[in-house]
Scaffold this motif. Structure first.
Motif: not given
Length: 101
Positions: A64-72, A87-101
């Motif tokens: 359920k939590e990941i579904n919210k994340f994936l939809r956003k 494109l064979h480029r390293k994707p940028k890593f992102e840390r999301i710390t706020r819970k999606i409502k």
């Protein structure tokens, strides 16, 4: 194995030898699931969870939590998939710390 997101302790990543359909792996502790992202006419229509050999699947509360994340964040996942696999480029890593409502 590029990590692309961390969200509330869930790690989202690709394996470097991935294949279509486009999907992402999500790990949280001892749990891991493979998640297919199915698009129709450019819109996210279905999120399909699959098991990963050697791991317990994400529990329903995690799904359920990941579904919210994936939809956003599904467009950013497409962008990171394109960067890495096309494109064979390293994707940028992102840390999301706020819970999606």
């Amino acid at each position: 194995m590029p990590k692309i997101f961390e969200y509330l302790g869930y790690i989202l990543f690709f394996y470097s030898n991935e294949h279509e359909p486009m999907h992402v792996h999500v790990q949280h502790g001892e749990f891991q699931s493979k998640i297919d992202l199915i698009y129709e006419n450019g819109k996210l229509k279905h999120i399909i969870y699959r098991t990963v050999k050697g791991y317990k699947p994400l529990p329903s509360s995690g799904e359920k939590e990941i579904n919210k994340f994936l939809r956003k964040y599904h467009q950013q996942i497409i962008d990171k998939w394109t960067d890495f696999f096309i494109l064979h480029r390293k994707p940028k890593f992102e840390r999301i710390t706020r819970k999606i409502k």
